[in-house]
Write a protein that holds these residues in place. Structure first.
Motif, PDB file in Angstrom:
ATOM      1  N   MET A  66       0.798  -1.226   0.000  1.00  0.00           N
ATOM      2  CA  MET A  66       0.000   0.000   0.000  1.00  0.00           C
ATOM      3  C   MET A  66       0.837   1.286   0.000  1.00  0.00           C
ATOM      4  SD  MET A  66      -3.088  -0.865  -0.341  1.00  0.00           S
ATOM      5  CE  MET A  66      -4.017   0.591   0.111  1.00  0.00           C
ATOM      6  N   THR A  67       2.138   1.201   0.240  1.00  0.00           N
ATOM      7  CA  THR A  67       2.987   2.392   0.198  1.00  0.00           C
ATOM      8  C   THR A  67       3.450   2.704  -1.224  1.00  0.00           C
ATOM      9  OG1 THR A  67       4.959   1.080   0.670  1.00  0.00           O
ATOM     10  CG2 THR A  67       3.795   2.044   2.561  1.00  0.00           C
ATOM     11  N   VAL A  68       3.107   1.847  -2.171  1.00  0.00           N
ATOM     12  CA  VAL A  68       3.468   2.021  -3.577  1.00  0.00           C
ATOM     13  C   VAL A  68       2.225   2.485  -4.338  1.00  0.00           C
ATOM     14  CG1 VAL A  68       4.324   0.842  -5.649  1.00  0.00           C
ATOM     15  CG2 VAL A  68       5.197   0.177  -3.390  1.00  0.00           C
ATOM     16  N   SER A  69       2.366   3.535  -5.134  1.00  0.00           N
ATOM     17  CA  SER A  69       1.248   4.008  -5.946  1.00  0.00           C
ATOM     18  C   SER A  69       0.982   3.034  -7.088  1.00  0.00           C
ATOM     19  CB  SER A  69       1.556   5.390  -6.525  1.00  0.00           C
ATOM     20  OG  SER A  69       1.641   6.353  -5.499  1.00  0.00           O
ATOM     21  N   ASN A  95       4.192   8.881  -2.444  1.00  0.00           N
ATOM     22  CA  ASN A  95       5.340   8.805  -1.543  1.00  0.00           C
ATOM     23  C   ASN A  95       6.677   9.123  -2.196  1.00  0.00           C
ATOM     24  OD1 ASN A  95       3.999   8.120   0.890  1.00  0.00           O
ATOM     25  ND2 ASN A  95       3.651   6.076   0.069  1.00  0.00           N
ATOM     26  N   GLY A  96       6.707   9.288  -3.495  1.00  0.00           N
ATOM     27  CA  GLY A  96       7.938   9.659  -4.172  1.00  0.00           C
ATOM     28  C   GLY A  96       8.855   8.489  -4.459  1.00  0.00           C
ATOM     29  N   THR A  97       9.895   8.783  -5.224  1.00  0.00           N
ATOM     30  CA  THR A  97      10.923   7.825  -5.596  1.00  0.00           C
ATOM     31  C   THR A  97      12.250   8.393  -5.111  1.00  0.00           C
ATOM     32  OG1 THR A  97       9.646   7.125  -7.531  1.00  0.00           O
ATOM     33  CG2 THR A  97      12.012   6.664  -7.559  1.00  0.00           C
ATOM     34  N   TYR A  98      13.023   7.560  -4.430  1.00  0.00           N
ATOM     35  CA  TYR A  98      14.292   7.992  -3.845  1.00  0.00           C
ATOM     36  C   TYR A  98      15.439   7.226  -4.475  1.00  0.00           C
ATOM     37  CZ  TYR A  98      11.466  10.155  -0.201  1.00  0.00           C
ATOM     38  OH  TYR A  98      10.562  10.936   0.483  1.00  0.00           O
ATOM     39  N   VAL A  99      16.524   7.923  -4.771  1.00  0.00           N
ATOM     40  CA  VAL A  99      17.753   7.303  -5.238  1.00  0.00           C
ATOM     41  C   VAL A  99      18.852   7.727  -4.285  1.00  0.00           C
ATOM     42  CG1 VAL A  99      19.435   7.109  -7.112  1.00  0.00           C
ATOM     43  CG2 VAL A  99      16.979   7.234  -7.644  1.00  0.00           C
TER      44      VAL A  99
END
Length: 150
Positions: free
Chosen positions: A88-91, A113-117
């Motif tokens: 559920m934390t993934v769109s 929730n955005g994407t982080y690198v």
């Protein structure tokens, strides 16, 4: 904003129940706080890999490998995604991985929730071998063996 499937009332993206009719609103993306890797942002591969690959290091599918074997791969909670991350934390449509020649880029698709690198929130980023990619509660490491060897 989205609509309640039962009555059509506008509900917030994180609502689980419609405030007007009380119907359950399926598919809400849960929020979370990104976590930093205890091992550091960049990690050396534990074993040899062939071609570009994302390996799940933390999350419900630890150890699973997703090979970047075509020009464009979708990542999301939608079962039709090329890389299906069931949490559920993934769109539903979270991000896209694109490969042009030897360059691989990840682009956020307007996720909640955005994407982080490497611990940095990105709209788009070119990936290098050893980069940590976080999508929801999933932390993946990108590996790519350069042409001609390791």
């Amino acid at each position: 904003m989205r609509e309640c499937p039962a009555c059509g009332t506008s509900v917030s993206a994180d609502a689980e129940i419609c405030p007007a009719c009380g119907a359950e609103v399926d598919g809400a993306t849960s929020s979370f706080s990104p976590v930093a890797s205890a091992e550091g942002a960049r990690v050396a591969p534990a074993e040899a890999v062939e071609g570009p690959v994302l390996v799940v290091r933390k999350g419900p599918q630890t150890g699973e490998r997703f090979f970047v074997d075509r020009a464009k791969l979708t990542i999301g909670r939608d079962p039709d995604s090329d890389i299906f991350l069931n949490d559920m934390t993934v769109s539903r449509m979270h991000a896209v991985v694109e490969q042009v020649g030897s360059s691989v880029t990840i682009k956020d698709s307007g996720s909640l929730n955005g994407t982080y690198v490497n611990g940095v929130l990105v709209d788009s980023a070119e990936l290098s071998s050893g980069d940590a990619v976080q999508i929801g509660t999933f932390q993946m490491v990108y590996y790519c063996v350069p042409e001609g060897g390791r």
